[in-house]
Design an enzyme around this catalytic site. Structure first.
Site, short mmCIF file in Angstrom:
data_model
loop_
_atom_site.label_atom_id
_atom_site.label_comp_id
_atom_site.label_asym_id
_atom_site.label_seq_id
_atom_site.Cartn_x
_atom_site.Cartn_y
_atom_site.Cartn_z
N HIS A 12 0.85 -1.20 0.00
CA HIS A 12 0.00 0.00 0.00
C HIS A 12 0.88 1.25 0.00
CE1 HIS A 12 -4.03 1.83 1.26
NE2 HIS A 12 -3.19 2.85 1.29
N HIS A 14 1.19 4.98 -2.27
CA HIS A 14 0.75 5.88 -3.35
C HIS A 14 2.00 6.48 -3.99
CE1 HIS A 14 -3.48 5.84 -1.93
NE2 HIS A 14 -2.91 5.59 -0.78
N HIS A 192 -9.83 1.45 -0.25
CA HIS A 192 -9.62 2.14 1.02
C HIS A 192 -10.96 2.17 1.76
CE1 HIS A 192 -5.92 3.61 -0.74
NE2 HIS A 192 -5.63 4.35 0.31
N GLU A 195 -10.90 3.73 7.57
CA GLU A 195 -9.86 4.61 8.09
C GLU A 195 -10.56 5.81 8.73
OE1 GLU A 195 -7.58 6.59 5.05
OE2 GLU A 195 -5.98 7.20 6.42
N ASP A 273 1.98 3.85 3.09
CA ASP A 273 0.95 4.74 2.55
C ASP A 273 1.56 5.91 1.76
OD1 ASP A 273 -1.69 5.37 2.10
OD2 ASP A 273 -2.12 6.09 4.11
N ASP A 274 1.97 6.97 2.44
CA ASP A 274 2.58 8.16 1.81
C ASP A 274 3.77 8.56 2.68
OD1 ASP A 274 0.21 8.72 -0.09
OD2 ASP A 274 -0.74 8.71 1.89
ZN LIG Z 1 -3.68 4.93 1.07
#
Ligand SMILES: [Zn+2]
Length: 327
Positions: A12, A14, A192, A195, A273-274
């Protein structure tokens, strides 16, 4: 072996969200774009909450304009991932940012990204596969166009389809057409959920979009029956604990439910994630999980195998990854 040296699998990530701040600043300088408002004095990305984060993310992404920009981005991101011990990674890509959902333009971006990934594989031994995501707050109509781009380019490299963006926008069912289109093209599916919205959003993604993996999904912990369902059905959770803590979904690492979800039999994986937005790396995630829950090398090795089993790659690639994970 230290946690830093353990071979890792990340599901996961981006691509634009993984852009190092220095890289984005350099590109902005080259293009004479003023992005100073999105950086803190120490040079890192700066935002106040999740919705401001989305804005900063999209502003940073606005300097990425050409397939060559994306090739350079891919090289920069994979260098960071390989340095953290990642041997296999899946990255989210958006035709919304790459060519404005025009299939011909999207193909050019995809080719540039793939070629850069193949260079990184030859140099650093890291394998990358792509998952197209539609952007939830762009709405279902744009998601249809995004799904058509994904379907046109589905294959051995572009292997999945998903949905990211603001979880509060619309309902999963609004995007069923896009997911049906992607599934028919042979793409594997993730969404997604769980969250920013509660467990009902995870159930809705499973029911309406028939995904096999959930991005985050951590708030499933609030519904024991749903936790049982995830465990029984073998739904894989792409958990990004550092992201959740940085954005305030949980106040600290000890409060994060990843250990409880794992204890309840759910298939959990670990991703960033980021990462530059959340001041994290895969090594930092591992270190923090070890501190918070006492996880050791065996736990992380098991998680890497779960991740490889859940990867959206072909079985030959999977076998190769699993071999490299074997102690
Ligand atoms: Zn994400």
């Amino acid at each position: 072996m230290s946690l830093a040296a353990l071979p890792k699998v990340e599901l996961h990530l981006h691509l634009e969200g993984a852009a190092p701040a220095d890289f984005v600043r350099g590109l902005a300088r080259e293009k004479s774009v003023d992005l100073s408002g999105i950086f803190a004095p120490d040079g890192s990305y700066s935002y106040t909450d999740f919705w401001h984060f989305l804005h900063v993310y999209e502003t940073a992404t606005s300097v990425l304009k050409t397939p060559e920009d994306y090739a350079r981005l891919t090289r920069a991101v994979l260098e960071e991932s390989a340095a953290a011990g990642v041997i296999y990674s899946e990255t989210f890509l958006s035709p919304d940012f790459c060519g404005g959902r025009d299939v011909g333009a999207w193909r050019e971006y995809l080719t540039a990204i793939r070629e850069a990934a193949e260079e990184a594989e030859a140099r650093d031994g890291i394998t990358l596969r792509g998952i197209v995501t539609c952007i939830r707050h762009f709405g279902p109509e744009k998601a249809r166009e995004t799904a058509l781009c994904a379907a046109e380019t589905a294959g051995d490299w572009l292997t999945g389809f998903g949905i990211a963006g603001d979880e509060r926008a619309g309902e999963p069912g609004d995007f069923a057409w896009a997911f049906d289109c992607a599934r028919e093209a042979g793409l594997r599916l993730t969404a997604h959920a769980g969250e920013w919205r509660g467990p009902e959003s995870v159930a809705a993604a499973l029911d309406a979009l028939k995904v096999e993996r959930i991005g985050h999904g951590v708030r499933a912990i609030e519904d024991p029956a749903l936790v049982d369902r995830l465990a029984e059905d073998g739904v894989v959770l792409e958990v990004c604990p550092g992201s959740n803590v940085a954005l305030g979904v949980y106040p600290d690492w000890r409060a994060h439910p990843i250990d409880r979800l794992r204890g309840a039999g759910c298939k959990v994986t670990v991703s960033t994630d980021d990462p530059p937005f959340f001041h994290t790396t895969m090594v930092r995630e591992y270190d923090r999980l070890a501190d918070a829950f006492g996880w050791d090398e065996d736990d992380f090795a098991a998680i890497a195998r779960t991740s490889a089993d859940a990867a959206f790659c072909d079985d030959t690639t999977r076998s190769r990854i699993l071999e490299r994970l074997a102690p």
